[in-house]
Design a protein around this motif. Structure first.
Motif, PDB file in Angstrom:
ATOM      1  N   UNK A 162      -5.976   2.844  44.978  1.00 12.06           N
ATOM      2  CA  UNK A 162      -5.162   1.782  45.566  1.00 12.06           C
ATOM      3  C   UNK A 162      -6.003   0.859  46.442  1.00 12.06           C
ATOM      4  N   UNK A 163      -5.412  -0.286  46.796  1.00 18.25           N
ATOM      5  CA  UNK A 163      -6.042  -1.156  47.791  1.00 18.25           C
ATOM      6  C   UNK A 163      -5.909  -0.509  49.163  1.00 18.25           C
ATOM      7  N   UNK A 164      -6.897  -0.774  50.040  1.00 19.10           N
ATOM      8  CA  UNK A 164      -6.915  -0.068  51.320  1.00 19.10           C
ATOM      9  C   UNK A 164      -5.657  -0.279  52.177  1.00 19.10           C
ATOM     10  N   UNK A 165      -5.265  -1.499  52.452  1.00 16.28           N
ATOM     11  CA  UNK A 165      -4.121  -1.697  53.350  1.00 16.28           C
ATOM     12  C   UNK A 165      -2.858  -1.819  52.520  1.00 16.28           C
ATOM     13  N   UNK A 166      -2.104  -0.727  52.424  1.00 12.73           N
ATOM     14  CA  UNK A 166      -0.957  -0.681  51.512  1.00 12.73           C
ATOM     15  C   UNK A 166       0.022  -1.820  51.806  1.00 12.73           C
ATOM     16  N   UNK A 167       0.409  -2.538  50.792  1.00  8.56           N
ATOM     17  CA  UNK A 167       1.419  -3.590  50.937  1.00  8.56           C
ATOM     18  C   UNK A 167       0.827  -4.991  50.995  1.00  8.56           C
ATOM     19  N   UNK A 168      -0.435  -5.102  51.376  1.00 14.46           N
ATOM     20  CA  UNK A 168      -1.021  -6.438  51.536  1.00 14.46           C
ATOM     21  C   UNK A 168      -1.125  -7.147  50.194  1.00 14.46           C
ATOM     22  N   UNK A 169      -1.598  -6.434  49.183  1.00 17.90           N
ATOM     23  CA  UNK A 169      -1.773  -7.061  47.870  1.00 17.90           C
ATOM     24  C   UNK A 169      -0.415  -7.392  47.250  1.00 17.90           C
ATOM     25  N   UNK A 170       0.547  -6.482  47.424  1.00 19.41           N
ATOM     26  CA  UNK A 170       1.900  -6.742  46.920  1.00 19.41           C
ATOM     27  C   UNK A 170       2.481  -8.004  47.544  1.00 19.41           C
ATOM     28  N   UNK A 171       2.343  -8.124  48.877  1.00 19.72           N
ATOM     29  CA  UNK A 171       2.903  -9.309  49.559  1.00 19.72           C
ATOM     30  C   UNK A 171       2.203 -10.580  49.104  1.00 19.72           C
ATOM     31  N   UNK A 172       0.873 -10.492  48.937  1.00 20.99           N
ATOM     32  CA  UNK A 172       0.120 -11.654  48.467  1.00 20.99           C
ATOM     33  C   UNK A 172       0.646 -12.095  47.096  1.00 20.99           C
ATOM     34  N   UNK A 173       0.791 -11.132  46.195  1.00 23.38           N
ATOM     35  CA  UNK A 173       1.252 -11.451  44.835  1.00 23.38           C
ATOM     36  C   UNK A 173       2.673 -12.009  44.876  1.00 23.38           C
ATOM     37  N   UNK A 174       3.540 -11.423  45.724  1.00 24.09           N
ATOM     38  CA  UNK A 174       4.921 -11.919  45.841  1.00 24.09           C
ATOM     39  C   UNK A 174       4.943 -13.391  46.262  1.00 24.09           C
ATOM     40  N   UNK A 175       4.108 -13.742  47.252  1.00 22.06           N
ATOM     41  CA  UNK A 175       4.086 -15.138  47.720  1.00 22.06           C
ATOM     42  C   UNK A 175       3.558 -16.071  46.629  1.00 22.06           C
ATOM     43  N   UNK A 176       2.563 -15.586  45.879  1.00 18.74           N
ATOM     44  CA  UNK A 176       2.030 -16.385  44.770  1.00 18.74           C
ATOM     45  C   UNK A 176       3.119 -16.575  43.712  1.00 18.74           C
ATOM     46  N   UNK A 177       3.898 -15.526  43.482  1.00 17.76           N
ATOM     47  CA  UNK A 177       4.985 -15.606  42.492  1.00 17.76           C
ATOM     48  C   UNK A 177       5.960 -16.721  42.854  1.00 17.76           C
ATOM     49  N   UNK A 178       6.423 -16.711  44.080  1.00 20.50           N
ATOM     50  CA  UNK A 178       7.459 -17.702  44.422  1.00 20.50           C
ATOM     51  C   UNK A 178       6.877 -19.117  44.377  1.00 20.50           C
ATOM     52  N   UNK A 179       5.611 -19.263  44.745  1.00 19.99           N
ATOM     53  CA  UNK A 179       4.978 -20.583  44.640  1.00 19.99           C
ATOM     54  C   UNK A 179       4.854 -21.038  43.183  1.00 19.99           C
ATOM     55  N   UNK A 180       4.848 -20.070  42.273  1.00 23.03           N
ATOM     56  CA  UNK A 180       4.755 -20.402  40.846  1.00 23.03           C
ATOM     57  C   UNK A 180       6.121 -20.422  40.152  1.00 23.03           C
ATOM     58  N   UNK A 181       7.192 -20.330  40.934  1.00 25.24           N
ATOM     59  CA  UNK A 181       8.520 -20.480  40.336  1.00 25.24           C
ATOM     60  C   UNK A 181       9.113 -19.205  39.756  1.00 25.24           C
TER      61      UNK A 181
END
Ligand code: PXG
Length: 458
Positions: free
Chosen positions: A394-413
């Motif tokens: 996993x990525x070291x700080x749990x949740x950081x990558x998920x949140x990053x991807x979520x924000x990218x998702x909404x910016x992409x519609x």
């Protein structure tokens, strides 16, 4: 269709930050950023107040099963409001929408579930579950059977009882939960916990955690086991095929009630009417909400088995109920929602068209360098984002990558939800094959962008 907003985005955001305490929200963080204002919706799409179109791959909050914009539901609500907007059923009165919906629910739910106790939400339904199973054992002359066994990382709501039944540690930490008499066992999370076991072996092992807990507590102390057929908010945890048969074996040998929380899985989400149908299970109690009205109005309930009802029948008054139990307008909307699910063969569409197509397209996302596992069942699906595909690290700080991807998702519609570092979806059930293609193409693009922001070569 267009938005009918009276205020500008900036005005709405300022007033939102000034007065609106959102659920599950870091208030300071949101007020710094400003909430996205959703203005209107149609089918599987939302629009925000800046005019952006967003594919709602979460169906609201796992609930808008028939999609947005169904005029028939608006009409059903308006007609019912004109005739009888509200009346209670506490004191020997009843009303047609409540009665008709109860009959319909007894038809669409698994065999042996012929009565409903109405609530206003899934959390309230699970409060009813706690009260009812303890009352049941009291009626049976076994009042010491009070303990309810649930699972780690389960989600059963946000009231005191719902959050206690749930297995979310951060929720327990705020407010001294769980309430007494609720214990948690391992969840059947193969990707996280299997430690080299095959899916089949691990499914049996995870189920036996129930047997061990029962042995430890004693059957004479345990009232019920509660579980979601597929865990939703915990990260779309799809149990291995060996899990539910083993749970059934264990429960068949013991006098424990089985509560299947169908708040997410119910009303077609898995390609069957209920997750219990998918796993061939006959629960004693079945809380439900969300897809019951496709989220158009708040309503929930608990389906109660004939065996439990027979006992309650002899138990005198059950001192429990909500002002909005069986709210006539909500019932009228739920009836129309179920009629649409039936008349338009939406559950069959999920089973025969949408789910197989999603499974095929979603599986291909497992080839992406960020994805450790891509899994789906019916119209719920998850991607496990990992640092190292080969080892599953996993990525070291749990949740950081998920949140990053979520924000990218909404910016992409597209709205996908992040649970820790998994990305999950639960789109409206009316999604077409070509809209699934659009969803998966968008997901792929967002994974690429996430990888590039993390410096991982895609
Ligand atoms: N049981 C299950 C299985 C749920 O998913 C509830 C009960 C509670 O329902 P109400 O109507 O009281 O919310 C739920 C609700 C998320 C999320 O972040 C999931 C839910 C609610 C809020 C957020 O995925 N599920």
């Amino acid at each position: 269709m267009h938005a009918r907003l009276n205020l500008s985005t900036a005005e709405l955001q300022a007033l939102d930050a000034a007065h609106y305490l959102h659920p599950f929200t870091d208030y300071k963080q949101l007020s710094n950023k400003g909430a996205r204002i959703i203005s209107h919706a149609d089918g599987i799409y939302l629009w925000d107040s800046d005019g952006n179109r967003i594919l709602d791959a979460m169906a609201g909050l796992w609930c808008v099963n028939i999609g947005y914009g169904r005029e028939e539901l608006a009409r059903a609500a308006a007609e019912q409001m004109r005739d009888l907007p509200y009346y209670n059923s506490f004191f020997q009165t009843s009303h047609e929408p409540g009665i008709r919906l109860a009959e319909m629910l007894s038809e669409v739910t698994p065999e042996g579930l012929d009565h409903v106790f109405y609530s206003g939400s899934g959390s309230e339904a699970n409060d009813t579950v706690v009260r009812m199973v303890r009352h049941y054992w009291g009626c049976k002359g076994k009042p010491e059977k009070t303990v309810i066994i649930s699972r780690e990382n389960a989600y059963h709501g946000s009231t005191m009882a719902g959050a206690s039944l749930g297995g979310m540690k951060p929720m327990h930490a705020q407010g001294g939960l769980p309430i007494p008499g609720i214990v948690h066992i391992e969840q059947p999370y193969w990707f996280e916990n299997s430690a080299g076991l095959s899916r089949r072996e691990y499914g049996v092992k995870a189920a036996r955690a129930l047997e061990h807990k029962l042995d430890q507590l004693g059957d004479d102390k345990v009232a019920a086991f509660i579980a979601e057929p597929i865990q939703g908010a915990g990260g779309v945890i799809i149990p291995p095929d060996s899990y539910w048969p083993e749970i059934k074996r264990i429960l068949d040998e013991r006098d424990i009630l089985l509560v299947m929380d169908e708040v997410i899985c119910g009303f077609g989400r898995t390609g069957e009417w209920f997750g219990s149908d998918l796993y061939d299970i006959r629960p004693d109690l079945m809380p439900m909400a969300k897809g019951m009205s496709s989220g158009y109005l708040p309503i929930g309930g608990v389906m109660v088995s004939d065996r439990v009802v027979e006992t309650l029948w002899e138990g005198g008054e059950f001192f429990h109920g909500y002002t909005y139990s069986g709210h006539p307008t909500c019932c009228a909307v739920a009836i129309k929602n179920i009629e649409i699910l039936q008349d338009e063969n939406i559950v069959e569409h999920v089973r025969d068209v949408a789910a197989p197509h999603l499974a095929e397209r979603w599986e291909a996302l497992a080839d992406h360098p960020l994805v450790g596992e891509a899994r789906s069942a019916g119209l719920v699906a998850a991607l496990e984002l990992v640092k190292d595909k080969a080892t599953g690290e996993r990525f070291p700080e749990v949740g950081t990558t998920g949140s990053l991807c979520r924000d990218i998702c909404i910016d992409n519609g597209i709205i996908m939800r992040a649970v820790r570092d998994s990305m999950i979806i639960s789109p409206p059930l009316i999604i077409s094959a070509s809209q699934i293609d659009e969803l998966v193409d968008l997901a792929w693009r967002c994974l690429d962008q996430t990888a590039s922001e993390l410096g991982v070569s895609a």
